[in-house]
Design a protein around this motif. Structure first.
Motif, PDB file in Angstrom:
ATOM      1  N   PRO A   1      33.859  33.729  -7.879  1.00 11.51           N
ATOM      2  CA  PRO A   1      32.526  34.283  -8.141  1.00 11.51           C
ATOM      3  C   PRO A   1      31.804  33.501  -9.237  1.00 11.51           C
ATOM      4  CG  PRO A   1      34.206  36.008  -8.186  1.00 11.51           C
ATOM      5  CD  PRO A   1      34.929  34.705  -8.174  1.00 11.51           C
ATOM      6  N   PRO A   2      30.468  33.542  -9.249  1.00 11.65           N
ATOM      7  CA  PRO A   2      29.710  32.906 -10.327  1.00 11.65           C
ATOM      8  C   PRO A   2      30.168  33.428 -11.689  1.00 11.65           C
ATOM      9  CG  PRO A   2      28.243  33.592  -8.567  1.00 11.65           C
ATOM     10  CD  PRO A   2      29.591  34.172  -8.239  1.00 11.65           C
ATOM     11  N   GLY A   3      30.216  32.540 -12.645  1.00 12.83           N
ATOM     12  CA  GLY A   3      30.636  32.930 -13.985  1.00 12.83           C
ATOM     13  C   GLY A   3      32.116  32.764 -14.242  1.00 12.83           C
ATOM     14  N   THR A   4      32.865  32.347 -13.223  1.00 12.05           N
ATOM     15  CA  THR A   4      34.297  32.124 -13.408  1.00 12.05           C
ATOM     16  C   THR A   4      34.514  30.906 -14.282  1.00 12.05           C
ATOM     17  OG1 THR A   4      34.873  33.110 -11.271  1.00 12.05           O
ATOM     18  CG2 THR A   4      36.469  31.594 -12.234  1.00 12.05           C
ATOM     19  N   ASP A   5      35.300  31.076 -15.335  1.00 13.23           N
ATOM     20  CA  ASP A   5      35.637  29.974 -16.232  1.00 13.23           C
ATOM     21  C   ASP A   5      36.921  29.316 -15.732  1.00 13.23           C
ATOM     22  OD1 ASP A   5      37.313  29.011 -18.764  1.00 13.23           O
ATOM     23  OD2 ASP A   5      35.196  28.934 -19.319  1.00 13.23           O
ATOM     24  N   ARG A   6      36.848  28.016 -15.477  1.00 13.89           N
ATOM     25  CA  ARG A   6      37.995  27.303 -14.912  1.00 13.89           C
ATOM     26  C   ARG A   6      39.264  27.497 -15.733  1.00 13.89           C
ATOM     27  NH1 ARG A   6      40.721  23.295 -16.435  1.00 13.89           N
ATOM     28  NH2 ARG A   6      39.232  22.782 -18.076  1.00 13.89           N
ATOM     29  N   ALA A   7      39.169  27.241 -17.035  1.00 12.46           N
ATOM     30  CA  ALA A   7      40.359  27.300 -17.887  1.00 12.46           C
ATOM     31  C   ALA A   7      40.832  28.727 -18.117  1.00 12.46           C
ATOM     32  CB  ALA A   7      40.079  26.612 -19.222  1.00 12.46           C
ATOM     33  N   LEU A   8      39.893  29.620 -18.437  1.00 12.86           N
ATOM     34  CA  LEU A   8      40.256  30.988 -18.817  1.00 12.86           C
ATOM     35  C   LEU A   8      40.666  31.850 -17.631  1.00 12.86           C
ATOM     36  CD1 LEU A   8      40.362  33.193 -21.017  1.00 12.86           C
ATOM     37  CD2 LEU A   8      37.936  33.648 -20.533  1.00 12.86           C
ATOM     38  N   HIS A   9      39.899  31.788 -16.563  1.00 13.91           N
ATOM     39  CA  HIS A   9      40.109  32.712 -15.443  1.00 13.91           C
ATOM     40  C   HIS A   9      40.982  32.163 -14.325  1.00 13.91           C
ATOM     41  CE1 HIS A   9      36.014  34.330 -16.879  1.00 13.91           C
ATOM     42  NE2 HIS A   9      36.964  35.116 -17.354  1.00 13.91           N
ATOM     43  N   VAL A  10      41.155  30.834 -14.270  1.00 16.11           N
ATOM     44  CA  VAL A  10      41.907  30.248 -13.154  1.00 16.11           C
ATOM     45  C   VAL A  10      43.100  29.438 -13.648  1.00 16.11           C
ATOM     46  CG1 VAL A  10      41.786  28.769 -11.098  1.00 16.11           C
ATOM     47  CG2 VAL A  10      39.817  30.179 -11.749  1.00 16.11           C
ATOM     48  N   ASP A  11      42.847  28.358 -14.370  1.00 14.48           N
ATOM     49  CA  ASP A  11      43.950  27.464 -14.718  1.00 14.48           C
ATOM     50  C   ASP A  11      44.987  28.138 -15.615  1.00 14.48           C
ATOM     51  OD1 ASP A  11      44.958  24.727 -14.364  1.00 14.48           O
ATOM     52  OD2 ASP A  11      44.793  24.641 -16.546  1.00 14.48           O
ATOM     53  N   GLY A  12      44.541  28.924 -16.574  1.00 10.19           N
ATOM     54  CA  GLY A  12      45.485  29.625 -17.440  1.00 10.19           C
ATOM     55  C   GLY A  12      46.384  30.571 -16.660  1.00 10.19           C
ATOM     56  N   PRO A  13      45.790  31.521 -15.904  1.00  8.27           N
ATOM     57  CA  PRO A  13      46.617  32.434 -15.106  1.00  8.27           C
ATOM     58  C   PRO A  13      47.493  31.724 -14.082  1.00  8.27           C
ATOM     59  CG  PRO A  13      44.398  33.309 -15.338  1.00  8.27           C
ATOM     60  CD  PRO A  13      44.371  31.922 -15.903  1.00  8.27           C
ATOM     61  N   VAL A  14      46.947  30.738 -13.368  1.00  9.42           N
ATOM     62  CA  VAL A  14      47.742  30.052 -12.352  1.00  9.42           C
ATOM     63  C   VAL A  14      48.912  29.317 -12.998  1.00  9.42           C
ATOM     64  CG1 VAL A  14      47.735  28.222 -10.603  1.00  9.42           C
ATOM     65  CG2 VAL A  14      45.858  29.848 -10.703  1.00  9.42           C
TER      66      VAL A  14
END
Length: 215
Positions: free
Chosen positions: A145-158
């Motif tokens: 979704p719009p506003g997703t932060d690559r590092a915070l919302h995706v790369d960190g959790p993954v």
């Protein structure tokens, strides 16, 4: 039990239960059930992530051929300086693709089979900072979704989920792992991939219940 589990492995559970052998075995069994429940949830997230990424990469590199057969275009050499060495950060993804193609039966294999042969580690690193300009900005950010932060919302959790998956796959103790935090990572990532996936995972996961029943 030492012969079955090995003394070093069982000693972790003995230490956690004050040398109570019956409780230590119960704790080991609980750890196994928790691992299985986590693998169930991780499987849903991994499959959801790889299919979403496959869709985004297919849209960016529509082919023919399928993007999995166009590694030199999708993962063109990108050099970074690490210490005193120049390293091509895309060398490993290209190698992973070559191996997946071979495992799938060669370049004539269906693209879906090649995608399924790619391990979680391949998908995990596509959201890293090294691929921000070449993959995230032109393609992968569209998955979320719009506003997703690559590092915070995706790369960190993954990244945290990848480490957890490796631990679970090797049957390691989870006694000191922040499992509740990793469950939150899974639910958050699943919801960003697809709200319905997040809802389904929330409804079917047994991890939270298991956390309350630790021996």
């Amino acid at each position: 039990m030492e012969a079955w589990l090995s003394s070093p492995r069982f000693s972790v559970y003995l230490a956690a239960t004050g040398a109570d052998r019956d409780r230590a075995l119960a704790l080991y069994e609980w750890n196994a059930r928790l691992s299985a429940a986590l693998m169930h949830d991780l499987a849903h997230v991994e499959v959801g992530l790889r299919n979403a990424y496959d869709g985004a990469l297919s849209a960016r590199w529509p082919g023919p051929p399928h993007w999995t057969l166009a590694a030199n275009a999708v993962f063109a050499p990108v050099y970074r300086t690490r210490g005193r060495r120049r390293v091509d950060v895309n060398e490993k993804p290209r190698d992973s693709l070559r191996q997946a193609i071979a495992n799938a039966g060669g370049t004539g294999a269906p693209s879906g089979k090649i995608v399924a042969e790619l391990m979680f580690g391949f998908w995990r690193y596509l959201s890293s900072a090294a691929h921000e300009k070449t993959l995230w900005v032109p393609a992968l950010h569209r998955v979320f979704p719009p506003g997703t932060d690559r590092a915070l919302h995706v790369d960190g959790p993954v990244g945290r989920l990848h480490a957890l998956r490796n631990r679970v796959a090797h049957h390691e103790p989870l006694l000191t792992t922040d499992v509740a935090g990793r469950l939150a990572d899974m639910l958050g990532l699943a919801a960003r991939l697809d709200a319905r996936l997040g809802q389904y995972l929330q409804a079917t996961s047994t991890v939270a219940n298991l956390l309350t029943s630790r021996p």
